[in-house]
Design a protein around this motif. Structure first.
Motif, PDB file in Angstrom:
ATOM      1  N   ALA A 118       0.656  -1.090  -0.013  1.00  0.00           N
ATOM      2  CA  ALA A 118       0.097  -0.142  -0.027  1.00  0.00           C
ATOM      3  C   ALA A 118       0.720   1.171   0.018  1.00  0.00           C
ATOM      4  N   MET A 119       0.681   2.213  -0.968  1.00  0.00           N
ATOM      5  CA  MET A 119       1.644   3.171  -1.071  1.00  0.00           C
ATOM      6  C   MET A 119       0.489   4.615  -0.844  1.00  0.00           C
ATOM      7  N   PRO A 120       1.226   5.604  -0.073  1.00  0.00           N
ATOM      8  CA  PRO A 120       0.768   6.805   0.430  1.00  0.00           C
ATOM      9  C   PRO A 120       0.697   7.774  -0.788  1.00  0.00           C
ATOM     10  N   ALA A 121       0.091   8.789  -1.020  1.00  0.00           N
ATOM     11  CA  ALA A 121       0.289   9.784  -1.890  1.00  0.00           C
ATOM     12  C   ALA A 121       1.369  10.755  -1.386  1.00  0.00           C
ATOM     13  N   SER A 122       2.430  10.931  -1.861  1.00  0.00           N
ATOM     14  CA  SER A 122       3.545  11.771  -1.577  1.00  0.00           C
ATOM     15  C   SER A 122       4.536  12.077  -2.495  1.00  0.00           C
ATOM     16  N   GLY A 123       4.688  13.458  -2.906  1.00  0.00           N
ATOM     17  CA  GLY A 123       5.570  13.918  -3.784  1.00  0.00           C
ATOM     18  C   GLY A 123       6.875  13.869  -3.183  1.00  0.00           C
ATOM     19  N   ALA A 124       6.964  13.878  -1.933  1.00  0.00           N
ATOM     20  CA  ALA A 124       8.107  14.062  -1.247  1.00  0.00           C
ATOM     21  C   ALA A 124       8.694  12.522  -0.771  1.00  0.00           C
ATOM     22  N   ASP A 125       7.921  11.547  -1.525  1.00  0.00           N
ATOM     23  CA  ASP A 125       8.306  10.090  -0.987  1.00  0.00           C
ATOM     24  C   ASP A 125       8.261   9.709   0.275  1.00  0.00           C
ATOM     25  N   SER A 126       7.321  10.384   1.104  1.00  0.00           N
ATOM     26  CA  SER A 126       7.151  10.031   2.495  1.00  0.00           C
ATOM     27  C   SER A 126       6.790   8.822   2.767  1.00  0.00           C
ATOM     28  N   ARG A 127       7.379   8.254   3.734  1.00  0.00           N
ATOM     29  CA  ARG A 127       7.034   6.844   4.155  1.00  0.00           C
ATOM     30  C   ARG A 127       6.785   6.620   5.828  1.00  0.00           C
ATOM     31  N   LEU A 128       6.015   7.661   6.225  1.00  0.00           N
ATOM     32  CA  LEU A 128       5.638   7.482   7.577  1.00  0.00           C
ATOM     33  C   LEU A 128       4.656   6.416   8.000  1.00  0.00           C
ATOM     34  N   ILE A 129       4.750   5.870   9.162  1.00  0.00           N
ATOM     35  CA  ILE A 129       3.653   5.309   9.723  1.00  0.00           C
ATOM     36  C   ILE A 129       2.386   6.026  10.198  1.00  0.00           C
ATOM     37  N   ASP A 130       1.217   5.545  10.249  1.00  0.00           N
ATOM     38  CA  ASP A 130       0.176   6.020  10.674  1.00  0.00           C
ATOM     39  C   ASP A 130      -0.456   5.093  11.516  1.00  0.00           C
ATOM     40  N   VAL A 131      -0.685   5.246  12.885  1.00  0.00           N
ATOM     41  CA  VAL A 131      -1.400   4.485  13.788  1.00  0.00           C
ATOM     42  C   VAL A 131      -2.631   5.430  14.321  1.00  0.00           C
ATOM     43  N   PHE A 132      -4.009   5.022  13.942  1.00  0.00           N
ATOM     44  CA  PHE A 132      -5.009   5.865  14.422  1.00  0.00           C
ATOM     45  C   PHE A 132      -6.374   4.885  14.792  1.00  0.00           C
ATOM     46  N   GLN A 133      -7.285   5.612  15.303  1.00  0.00           N
ATOM     47  CA  GLN A 133      -8.325   4.851  15.836  1.00  0.00           C
ATOM     48  C   GLN A 133      -9.519   5.239  15.040  1.00  0.00           C
ATOM     49  N   PRO A 134     -10.098   4.574  14.050  1.00  0.00           N
ATOM     50  CA  PRO A 134     -11.236   4.705  13.378  1.00  0.00           C
ATOM     51  C   PRO A 134     -12.581   4.570  13.917  1.00  0.00           C
ATOM     52  N   SER A 135     -12.554   3.694  14.974  1.00  0.00           N
ATOM     53  CA  SER A 135     -13.764   3.457  15.625  1.00  0.00           C
ATOM     54  C   SER A 135     -13.432   3.138  17.161  1.00  0.00           C
ATOM     55  N   GLU A 136     -14.704   2.818  17.898  1.00  0.00           N
ATOM     56  CA  GLU A 136     -14.303   2.490  19.274  1.00  0.00           C
ATOM     57  C   GLU A 136     -13.620   1.552  19.635  1.00  0.00           C
ATOM     58  N   LYS A 137     -13.714   0.319  18.943  1.00  0.00           N
ATOM     59  CA  LYS A 137     -12.936  -0.823  19.476  1.00  0.00           C
ATOM     60  C   LYS A 137     -11.827  -1.362  18.383  1.00  0.00           C
ATOM     61  N   MET A 138     -11.483  -0.382  17.249  1.00  0.00           N
ATOM     62  CA  MET A 138     -10.604  -0.415  16.120  1.00  0.00           C
ATOM     63  C   MET A 138      -9.458   0.254  16.264  1.00  0.00           C
ATOM     64  N   ILE A 139      -8.190  -0.225  16.027  1.00  0.00           N
ATOM     65  CA  ILE A 139      -6.914   0.619  15.858  1.00  0.00           C
ATOM     66  C   ILE A 139      -6.242   0.308  14.313  1.00  0.00           C
ATOM     67  N   ARG A 140      -6.095   0.947  13.266  1.00  0.00           N
ATOM     68  CA  ARG A 140      -5.618   0.559  12.213  1.00  0.00           C
ATOM     69  C   ARG A 140      -4.482   1.225  12.074  1.00  0.00           C
ATOM     70  N   VAL A 141      -3.353   0.230  11.590  1.00  0.00           N
ATOM     71  CA  VAL A 141      -1.905   0.652  11.370  1.00  0.00           C
ATOM     72  C   VAL A 141      -1.607   0.772  10.001  1.00  0.00           C
ATOM     73  N   ARG A 142      -1.223   1.685   9.450  1.00  0.00           N
ATOM     74  CA  ARG A 142      -0.784   2.004   8.196  1.00  0.00           C
ATOM     75  C   ARG A 142       0.836   1.803   8.075  1.00  0.00           C
ATOM     76  N   ALA A 143       1.404   0.648   7.646  1.00  0.00           N
ATOM     77  CA  ALA A 143       2.754   0.338   7.734  1.00  0.00           C
ATOM     78  C   ALA A 143       3.863   1.604   7.087  1.00  0.00           C
ATOM     79  N   GLY A 144       4.900   1.709   7.658  1.00  0.00           N
ATOM     80  CA  GLY A 144       5.936   2.490   7.157  1.00  0.00           C
ATOM     81  C   GLY A 144       6.963   1.663   6.847  1.00  0.00           C
ATOM     82  N   LYS A 145       8.369   2.199   7.415  1.00  0.00           N
ATOM     83  CA  LYS A 145       9.474   1.289   7.468  1.00  0.00           C
ATOM     84  C   LYS A 145       9.455   0.063   8.524  1.00  0.00           C
TER      85      LYS A 145
END
Length: 331
Positions: free
Chosen positions: A287-314
């Motif tokens: 899965a590739m993020p949109a980034s003209g700067a070639d950013s590859r940062l992770i993203d850990v967020f909580q979309p719902s009360e009992k769920m956490i989604r991790v978008r992997a980076g390095k």
């Protein structure tokens, strides 16, 4: 606290182990037949220090911050690369050699190479020798299989978003297989395993170039990937689209793309033709993020009360991701 972790890649395995060590009751659900059977087991596992990202200061800083934490926890799964070269192509690169060196200086240790032909390179302005290490994926798989033996559930059914069960939390570490939030595209990918010298890594920067990298030294295996030729497509907007592409590839299509990858790398590192032979092909989806700067940062967020989604980076960011997950669920 009962926690279900989805996905048996580097992120899922580490987060599952971190939560167990924090006192949680954990199950790791992997839809495949073994852990690290997707992107984590089929893409070169560099322990990045930032050399790959001259266009993203944030990614370089994150890599440099996370490496020491990773080495402190999983350094025994890594290996030194005796000659690890990042070379700047003379033509078609997005940076020149002087700019590349200026960008990295003061951030990380390296040795400039002003005569790259001494290392068998051609059509390159210059190169840097680095101390970056790589992770031996087979070692990591064996380690996590042992540590998580009692909690791994292989061939698990695909998660449907149902929270009407006894789990307090669900942690999605499937590399965005279940939703496309924050994802620009899904790339069905090819990596070529080759037999040959394992003491040299060569990465041509910064553009549509290739990278030859150690895979498993004791078997004499290296991986070949390419910014241009590793993706079979850069237009898939869902994981299912990318899966559709991979499932319908013919052997001829795979062999043709692998040969194009080798030919491209040979323009800059001719030794790949004389000293290496194809051993196998590895297929995966990233899965590739949109980034003209070639950013590859992770993203850990909580979309719902009992769920956490991790978008992997390095890979080196798994320690940070685990700490963030524990912070959210309060353990």
């Amino acid at each position: 606290m009962r926690v279900r972790v989805l996905g048996g890649g580097f992120y899922g395995c580490h987060i599952a182990l971190a939560l167990i060590n924090a006192g949680c009751e954990v199950e790791l659900h992997e839809t495949g037949e073994r852990i690290m059977g997707g992107a984590s087991g089929n893409i070169p596992a560099r322990l990045h220090q930032g050399f790959h990202y001259p266009r993203s200061r944030m990614t370089r800083a994150a890599c440099q911050e996370h490496v020491s934490a990773f080495m402190g926890r999983y350094g025994f799964l890594t290996r030194h690369v005796p000659v690890n070269l990042y070379a700047i192509a003379r033509d078609d690169s997005l940076v020149d050699f002087d700019q590349y060196v200026r960008t990295l200086r003061g951030e990380v240790d390296f040795v400039p190479v002003h005569d790259p032909w001494e290392y068998g390179l051609q059509k390159c302005e210059g190169a840097v020798l680095t101390g970056e290490r790589h992770i031996v994926t087979d070692f990591a798989r064996s380690f996590f299989e042992e540590q998580l033996a009692d909690v791994i559930r292989l061939k698990a059914p695909k998660f449907t978003g149902n929270f009407a069960d006894a789990w307090d939390w669900t942690i999605d570490c499937t590399f965005c297989a279940n939703d496309a939030a924050g994802v620009d595209r899904y790339e069905p990918c090819l990596v070529v395993l080759m037999v040959g010298p394992v003491d040299v890594a060569v990465t041509i920067m910064d553009g549509p170039f290739g990278s030859l990298y150690p895979w498993r030294e004791d078997f004499g295996l290296v991986s070949l990937s390419s910014a241009k030729w590793t993706p079979f497509s850069k237009t898939c907007r869902t994981y299912e689209e990318a899966r559709f592409v991979l499932d319908r590839l013919t052997k001829l299509e795979i062999d043709t793309q692998a040969q194009a990858m080798i030919d491209s790398m040979a323009e800059y590192y001719p030794a790949i033709v004389d000293r290496y032979l194809i051993h196998d092909h590895l297929l995966s989806i990233r899965a590739m993020p949109a980034s003209g700067a070639d950013s590859r940062l992770i993203d850990v967020f909580q979309p719902s009360e009992k769920m956490i989604r991790v978008r992997a980076g390095k890979i080196d960011a798994i320690i940070h991701a685990g700490e963030r997950v524990k912070e959210i669920i309060g353990c």
